[in-house]
Design a protein around this motif. Structure first.
Motif: not given
Length: 148
Positions: A44, A48-49, A56
């Motif tokens: 992820v 992100h990011f 998240p």
């Protein structure tokens, strides 16, 4: 205490979506404490990011829900527990959800859930997530155990 191999016998989730590394304590029908170690190698973080990795919020809530699923399955009686391989936990609702602090790579994300209500196949849980004893997220989760 339950390690990831034991957790995989209960939950159908697998990498990269198994979000509970270890169960620390289960009080059958009452509460669970579990955790996930957040690593920069999580897929992820590619998006992100980039350059500012934040775990998240939806993943935090899903991890809480998975811990709640372990609690529900572990709280079943002997005959019911034998049938868990043909059961799955479905999310019904998420209420009172709040994100208080960002979770970053290197954090140990601790899930603590308490049963608010349990009737038949329905479970209502008060979920809280912590990093270093600091509340990072909370939500009231409702789930139902159903046949696959």
């Amino acid at each position: 205490m339950m390690d990831v191999v034991q957790i995989q016998k209960i939950l159908p989730h697998r990498y990269p979506f198994l979000l509970v590394d270890r169960v620390v304590e289960v009080e059958h029908g009452k509460a669970i404490e579990a955790y996930k170690n957040i690593s920069i190698s999580e897929p992820v973080f590619e998006g992100h990011f980039p350059g500012h990795p934040i775990y998240p919020g939806v993943m935090i809530i899903e991890g809480m829900a998975q811990a709640g699923g372990v609690l529900a399955f572990e709280s079943m009686s002997g005959a019911e527990q034998d049938a868990t391989e043909n059961k799955v936990v479905y999310f019904m609702s998420i209420d009172k959800c709040k994100f208080r602090h960002p979770v970053r790579p290197g954090d140990k994300l601790v899930y603590k859930l308490n049963v608010l209500k349990h009737k038949g196949a329905i479970w209502v849980l008060d979920g809280k997530a912590y990093v270093d004893d600091k509340l990072v997220a909370e939500a009231e989760l409702k789930a139902m155990i159903v046949d696959k």
